[in-house]
Design a protein around this motif. Structure first.
Motif, mmCIF file in Angstrom:
data_model
loop_
_atom_site.group_PDB
_atom_site.id
_atom_site.type_symbol
_atom_site.label_atom_id
_atom_site.label_comp_id
_atom_site.label_asym_id
_atom_site.label_seq_id
_atom_site.Cartn_x
_atom_site.Cartn_y
_atom_site.Cartn_z
ATOM 1 N N HIS A 132 46.687 43.072 19.712
ATOM 2 C CA HIS A 132 46.305 44.184 18.856
ATOM 3 C C HIS A 132 44.913 43.986 18.268
ATOM 4 O O HIS A 132 44.170 44.953 18.111
ATOM 5 N N ASP A 133 44.579 42.770 17.861
ATOM 6 C CA ASP A 133 43.295 42.536 17.231
ATOM 7 C C ASP A 133 42.161 42.602 18.254
ATOM 8 O O ASP A 133 42.371 42.402 19.450
ATOM 9 N N VAL A 134 40.968 42.921 17.771
ATOM 10 C CA VAL A 134 39.788 42.939 18.624
ATOM 11 C C VAL A 134 39.131 41.557 18.557
ATOM 12 O O VAL A 134 38.817 41.065 17.478
ATOM 13 N N ARG A 135 38.932 40.949 19.714
ATOM 14 C CA ARG A 135 38.387 39.600 19.784
ATOM 15 C C ARG A 135 37.023 39.594 20.455
ATOM 16 O O ARG A 135 36.656 40.540 21.158
ATOM 17 N N ALA A 136 36.293 38.509 20.237
ATOM 18 C CA ALA A 136 34.948 38.412 20.786
ATOM 19 C C ALA A 136 34.941 38.575 22.295
ATOM 20 O O ALA A 136 34.028 39.178 22.860
ATOM 21 N N PHE A 160 34.193 49.899 16.789
ATOM 22 C CA PHE A 160 33.315 49.565 15.672
ATOM 23 C C PHE A 160 32.608 50.796 15.115
ATOM 24 O O PHE A 160 31.810 50.688 14.192
ATOM 25 N N ALA A 161 32.912 51.967 15.670
ATOM 26 C CA ALA A 161 32.411 53.210 15.084
ATOM 27 C C ALA A 161 33.276 53.607 13.900
ATOM 28 O O ALA A 161 32.796 53.761 12.778
ATOM 29 N N HIS A 162 34.580 53.753 14.149
ATOM 30 C CA HIS A 162 35.482 54.261 13.117
ATOM 31 C C HIS A 162 36.745 53.432 12.974
ATOM 32 O O HIS A 162 37.765 53.934 12.492
ATOM 33 N N GLY A 163 36.724 52.172 13.375
ATOM 34 C CA GLY A 163 37.865 51.300 13.174
ATOM 35 C C GLY A 163 39.093 51.764 13.929
ATOM 36 O O GLY A 163 38.999 52.383 14.992
ATOM 37 N N GLY A 164 40.261 51.480 13.369
ATOM 38 C CA GLY A 164 41.512 51.869 14.008
ATOM 39 C C GLY A 164 42.580 52.131 12.967
ATOM 40 O O GLY A 164 42.598 51.495 11.903
ATOM 41 N N LYS A 165 43.486 53.045 13.272
ATOM 42 C CA LYS A 165 44.511 53.416 12.290
ATOM 43 C C LYS A 165 45.457 52.261 11.985
ATOM 44 O O LYS A 165 46.129 52.261 10.959
ATOM 45 N N GLY A 206 44.331 49.254 11.566
ATOM 46 C CA GLY A 206 43.528 48.278 10.829
ATOM 47 C C GLY A 206 42.732 47.348 11.706
ATOM 48 O O GLY A 206 42.082 46.430 11.187
ATOM 49 N N HIS A 207 42.755 47.550 13.007
ATOM 50 C CA HIS A 207 41.986 46.703 13.925
ATOM 51 C C HIS A 207 40.893 47.521 14.605
ATOM 52 O O HIS A 207 41.167 48.609 15.119
ATOM 53 N N PRO A 208 39.661 47.051 14.552
ATOM 54 C CA PRO A 208 39.198 45.815 13.929
ATOM 55 C C PRO A 208 39.081 45.902 12.413
ATOM 56 O O PRO A 208 38.959 44.898 11.738
ATOM 57 N N PHE A 209 39.138 47.138 11.870
ATOM 58 C CA PHE A 209 39.096 47.337 10.423
ATOM 59 C C PHE A 209 39.621 48.747 10.143
ATOM 60 O O PHE A 209 39.758 49.576 11.059
ATOM 61 N N PRO A 210 39.953 49.063 8.891
ATOM 62 C CA PRO A 210 40.470 50.397 8.558
ATOM 63 C C PRO A 210 39.481 51.510 8.903
ATOM 64 O O PRO A 210 38.265 51.283 8.947
ATOM 65 N N VAL A 211 40.007 52.695 9.139
ATOM 66 C CA VAL A 211 39.163 53.845 9.470
ATOM 67 C C VAL A 211 38.359 54.251 8.231
ATOM 68 O O VAL A 211 38.942 54.599 7.196
ATOM 69 N N VAL A 225 31.510 39.448 11.199
ATOM 70 C CA VAL A 225 31.235 40.881 11.314
ATOM 71 C C VAL A 225 32.472 41.674 10.901
ATOM 72 O O VAL A 225 32.399 42.617 10.103
ATOM 73 N N ILE A 226 33.625 41.292 11.446
ATOM 74 C CA ILE A 226 34.869 41.989 11.117
ATOM 75 C C ILE A 226 35.248 41.765 9.658
ATOM 76 O O ILE A 226 35.680 42.692 8.959
ATOM 77 N N ALA A 227 35.082 40.531 9.184
ATOM 78 C CA ALA A 227 35.422 40.234 7.790
ATOM 79 C C ALA A 227 34.582 41.072 6.830
ATOM 80 O O ALA A 227 35.091 41.568 5.808
ATOM 81 N N LYS A 228 33.310 41.243 7.145
ATOM 82 C CA LYS A 228 32.432 42.045 6.291
ATOM 83 C C LYS A 228 32.880 43.509 6.289
ATOM 84 O O LYS A 228 32.916 44.158 5.237
#
Length: 404
Positions: A239-243, A305-310, A312-317, A370-373
């Motif tokens: 599920h998570d986005v990895r390098a 990395f435009a609008h994240g994912g619902k 939460g991966h890679p980050f919230p929308v 990058v993801i943490a930020k």
């Protein structure tokens, strides 16, 4: 764009939340109209037959970047967005998931009556494409979604998906009307799904002697085991986005343009001056979905990395960013329709400049940082997941990211 391939699409259940569904429809419409204005309807139909572009489109819309849900949500969003203005665009979306897939023939007949196209032939193409993937290609996946994208000149693309609940995977099939001449002669532009080894495939050239005709294939017993596809792409199951899912040089140049470069240095972008760095990041990736060439979509995860994912991966929308991006695109489209296309040209320049930056770009940022930020600052941009709004972290990320 006529690729063949396989990719892991883990079966995901559930619905798209209303706050995302409405935005997906709006962004889908803006991207579609931008492609039609810049490149024409044939390009849009052709892109729908490209599985990696389709996956990238879903990711840039804020869907879970790797799951089977992208297919259902993107098709649904485009149908809601395009069909109300189909006569204006000359583009029609028929079918969908479950009961909606069974309405495809009726919908095609209605479109044919409006456009003068051969309704019988369109219905035949719809039924045969489904029959081939459900019966002639016996790969263990049962079709549950069938969508038909039709241009007013009769060109079409089919996107359909099957599921295998035993393995927990889905497989997506892509068709393009100009890419084949015979439904039983390797017609797919692509097949997306988990590779399960040899399958029964009556559409392969090697199977010519085992078939007498597509109308009789439900009665036939195929006896040739053949290769599943000439080329394939594997989508990861995590599920998570990895390098390893990302072309870091491409992503890095996008982040650099958005966060580290003075936009005043680029005359083509002056109309975007004043747009915040986070919105520029989203706009650059949306710009690439509109203007990028096929080779740019080999890493669909990058577009999340435009609008994240619902999920939460890679980050919230980031809803505020999403809405700003939509507003810029809509404004540009409205002006382009009356002959003022400067803003759309500026958006196009974003992807071009980011690609130029790649030539000399050497990424040295820590991908996890990058993801943490992004996650730490998500609350600033109205971050949202299916679990609710993002909250300010107690221990925020203090160290700023060094992109160079």
């Amino acid at each position: 764009m006529n690729r063949s391939g396989h990719a892991d699409l883990p079966l995901h259940y559930g619905t798209v939340p209303p706050w995302l569904a409405s935005r997906m429809a709006q962004l889908g419409r803006a991207i579609t109209e931008s492609i039609l204005i810049e490149y024409g309807i044939q390009t849009f139909i052709q892109r729908m037959s490209d599985p990696l572009w389709f996956q990238s489109l879903g990711a840039v819309m804020g869907m879970d970047w790797h799951s089977s849900g992208i297919t259902t949500s993107v098709v649904g969003a485009l149908k809601r967005a395009i069909n109300p203005i189909s006569d204006e665009l000359g583009l029609y979306v028929c079918g969908g998931r479950g009961k909606y897939s069974r309405q495809t023939p009726n919908e095609l007949v209605k479109v044919a009556m409006k456009t003068g196209l051969n309704g019988d032939e369109l219905v035949r193409s719809s039924k045969l494409s489904a029959k081939v993937d459900n019966t002639a290609v016996q790969d263990g996946f049962s079709i549950y979604l069938h969508s038909f994208f039709l241009a007013k000149d009769g060109e079409w693309a089919v996107v359909q998906q099957g599921m295998n609940e035993a393995t927990g995977y889905a497989r997506r099939y892509h068709w393009y009307s100009k890419a084949f001449q015979d439904f039983l002669k390797e017609p797919h532009t692509s097949v997306i799904g988990h590779n399960q080894g040899d399958i029964l495939n009556l559409t392969a050239n090697e199977a010519d002697q085992t078939k007498e005709g597509i109308l009789e294939m439900t009665k036939e017993k195929p006896d040739i085991i053949s290769r599943e596809a000439q080329r394939y792409v594997l989508m990861p199951t995590h599920h998570d986005v990895r390098a390893e899912d990302i072309d870091l040089k491409r992503l890095g140049s996008t982040l650099a343009l958005a966060h580290d470069t003075d936009i005043s240095n680029f005359e083509d972008l002056l109309l975007l001056k004043g747009v915040g760095p986070r919105t520029l990041q989203s706009l650059t990736l949306v710009s690439e979905v509109i203007h990028g060439t096929p080779s740019r979509f080999t890493d669909p995860a990058r577009f999340s990395f435009a609008h994240g994912g619902k999920d939460g991966h890679p980050f919230p929308v980031p809803l505020k960013t999403y809405d700003e991006t939509l507003n810029i695109l809509r404004t540009g489209l409205e002006k382009a329709k009356i002959g003022h296309s400067d803003k759309l040209k500026a958006v196009k320049s974003l992807s071009q400049i980011a690609q130029k930056l790649e030539n000399s770009f050497s990424p040295n940022a820590n991908f996890e940082e990058v993801i943490a930020k992004e996650r730490a600052e998500s609350y600033k941009y109205g971050g949202m997941t299916v679990k609710g709004p993002a909250r300010k972290l107690r221990k925020n990320v203090k160290r700023q990211l060094e992109l160079f």
